[in-house]
Design an enzyme around this catalytic site. Structure first.
Site, short mmCIF file in Angstrom:
data_model
loop_
_atom_site.label_atom_id
_atom_site.label_comp_id
_atom_site.label_asym_id
_atom_site.label_seq_id
_atom_site.Cartn_x
_atom_site.Cartn_y
_atom_site.Cartn_z
N ASN A 84 0.87 -1.18 0.00
CA ASN A 84 0.00 0.00 0.00
C ASN A 84 0.90 1.23 0.00
OD1 ASN A 84 -1.87 2.00 0.43
ND2 ASN A 84 -2.31 1.44 2.56
N TRP A 85 1.02 1.84 -1.17
CA TRP A 85 1.92 3.00 -1.29
C TRP A 85 1.31 4.26 -0.68
CZ3 TRP A 85 4.16 2.98 -7.01
CH2 TRP A 85 5.02 1.89 -7.15
N LYS A 86 0.03 4.20 -0.32
CA LYS A 86 -0.69 5.37 0.19
C LYS A 86 -0.53 6.55 -0.80
CE LYS A 86 0.19 3.62 4.77
NZ LYS A 86 -0.10 3.77 6.18
N HIS B 174 -9.58 0.74 4.89
CA HIS B 174 -8.30 1.01 5.56
C HIS B 174 -8.56 2.00 6.70
CE1 HIS B 174 -4.25 2.49 6.30
NE2 HIS B 174 -3.83 1.38 5.72
N GLU C 29 -7.06 4.52 7.70
CA GLU C 29 -6.92 5.95 7.36
C GLU C 29 -8.19 6.47 6.68
OE1 GLU C 29 -3.14 5.66 5.32
OE2 GLU C 29 -2.21 5.15 7.23
N GLU D 146 -5.31 -5.20 10.73
CA GLU D 146 -4.37 -4.09 10.88
C GLU D 146 -4.67 -3.35 12.17
OE1 GLU D 146 -2.37 -2.91 7.05
OE2 GLU D 146 -4.17 -1.70 7.16
N GLY E 173 2.24 2.29 10.83
CA GLY E 173 3.18 3.41 10.70
C GLY E 173 3.86 3.80 12.00
N SER F 132 3.46 -1.99 10.51
CA SER F 132 4.90 -1.94 10.79
C SER F 132 5.63 -3.24 10.45
CB SER F 132 5.13 -1.55 12.25
OG SER F 132 4.66 -0.24 12.49
N GLY G 7 2.80 -1.07 4.32
CA GLY G 7 2.74 0.36 3.98
C GLY G 7 4.14 0.91 3.79
N GLY G 8 4.68 1.52 4.83
CA GLY G 8 5.97 2.21 4.76
C GLY G 8 7.07 1.41 4.08
C1 PEP Z 1 -0.87 0.22 6.14
O1 PEP Z 1 -0.98 1.42 5.93
O2 PEP Z 1 -1.74 -0.56 5.75
C2 PEP Z 1 0.31 -0.27 6.84
C3 PEP Z 1 0.33 -1.51 7.21
O3 PEP Z 1 1.31 0.64 7.06
P1 PEP Z 1 2.75 0.36 7.72
O4 PEP Z 1 3.29 -0.91 7.11
O5 PEP Z 1 3.55 1.56 7.38
O6 PEP Z 1 2.52 0.20 9.19
#
Ligand code: PEP
Length: 253
Positions: free
Chosen positions: A10-12, A95, A97, A169, A175, A215, A236-237
């Site tokens: 997930n590049w957001k 998600h 967010e 999640e 994050g 994370s 994500g990150g």
């Molecule tokens: C996400 O946004 O779905 C996510 C898992 O982010 P991160 O890996 O950065 O915690």
């Protein structure tokens, strides 16, 4: 049931230009040329989808969101039909967010899920608790509500054919650099399956992959698959660093 691990990036709202997006995708693709035992899905910002599609090769494309109507006066929205036509196969729904910043409710997520399934795309339903809900031991009721409303009115036969999966999640882990503990992830998976069994029955539940997100790095990825028994990861990150993402995919398979 054995699943091919599903690794979703997930590049957001990153990176900031098409040139960088193409470079990142190209680098991931190069590093994962011979990976066949893992399903890798990249979810870039939708404005990059069509350009990236032309380079996709074995990597699948997903969207980070969609709207539930097919067309019409819905300024700023993108329909599941449009995503399918552009070459997407997966859509992330619910998600945290989107739930937090854009005030998406479980009822809206339910409508999106129905639209995604109707269009023939694979829905990745995100669920998870806040840090406060965890402290107050509300995980069971949070999961039950999120799953029950998301699936409301969706026929079992449709879920079965859709490729539906759930991404656990925990919001406090997204994050934050503080991933969920392996035992906690394992219990969360069992709880999700128990809830799914109560709505869908055992045989259908067995077919639904449960992913972990929050994370994930190359240091903890394998444990979530091997120890916690997760069927995949939502990243994500770490997916914005091609070498780290490639490392995670290689470690998992
Ligand atoms: C996400 O946004 O779905 C996510 C898992 O982010 P991160 O890996 O950065 O915690």
């Amino acid at each position: 049931m054995q699943y091919k691990p599903l690794i979703i990036a997930n590049w957001k709202m990153n990176p900031q230009s098409l040139v960088e997006a193409k470079r990142l995708f190209g680098s991931v693709k190069k590093g994962l040329r011979n990976i066949k035992r893992t399903e890798v899905v990249i979810c870039p910002p939708s404005v990059y989808l069509s350009d990236i599609k032309n380079q996709a090769a074995g990597i699948k494309l997903g969207s980070q969101n969609c709207f539930w109507e097919e067309k019409g006066a819905f300024t700023g929205e993108i329909s599941a039909v449009m995503l399918k036509k552009i070459g997407c196969q997966y859509v992330i729904i619910g998600h945290s967010e989107r739930r937090e910043i854009f005030k998406e409710t479980d009822e809206m997520i339910n409508q999106k899920l129905k639209a995604v399934i109707k269009t023939g795309l694979k829905p990745i339903l995100c669920i998870g608790e806040t840090g406060e809900e965890k402290e107050q031991e509300k995980i069971v009721s949070v999961f039950k509500k999120q799953i029950k409303i998301a699936l409301s009115g969706v026929a079992k036969s449709k879920i079965s054919k859709s490729g539906f999966c759930i991404a656990y999640e925990p919001i406090w882990a997204i994050g934050s650099g503080e991933a969920c503990g392996i035992d906690e992830a394992m219990s969360a998976k069992l709880l999700i399956q128990k809830i799914l069994i109560s709505f869908l029955g055992k045989s259908l539940t067995k077919k639904i992959p449960i992913l972990y997100g929050g994370s994930v790095t190359s240091k903890n990825a394998r444990d979530f698959i091997d120890e916690a028994g997760m069927n995949g990861l939502l990243i994500g990150g770490a997916s914005l660093n091609s070498q780290e993402f490639i490392k995670i995919v290689k470690i998992v398979f």
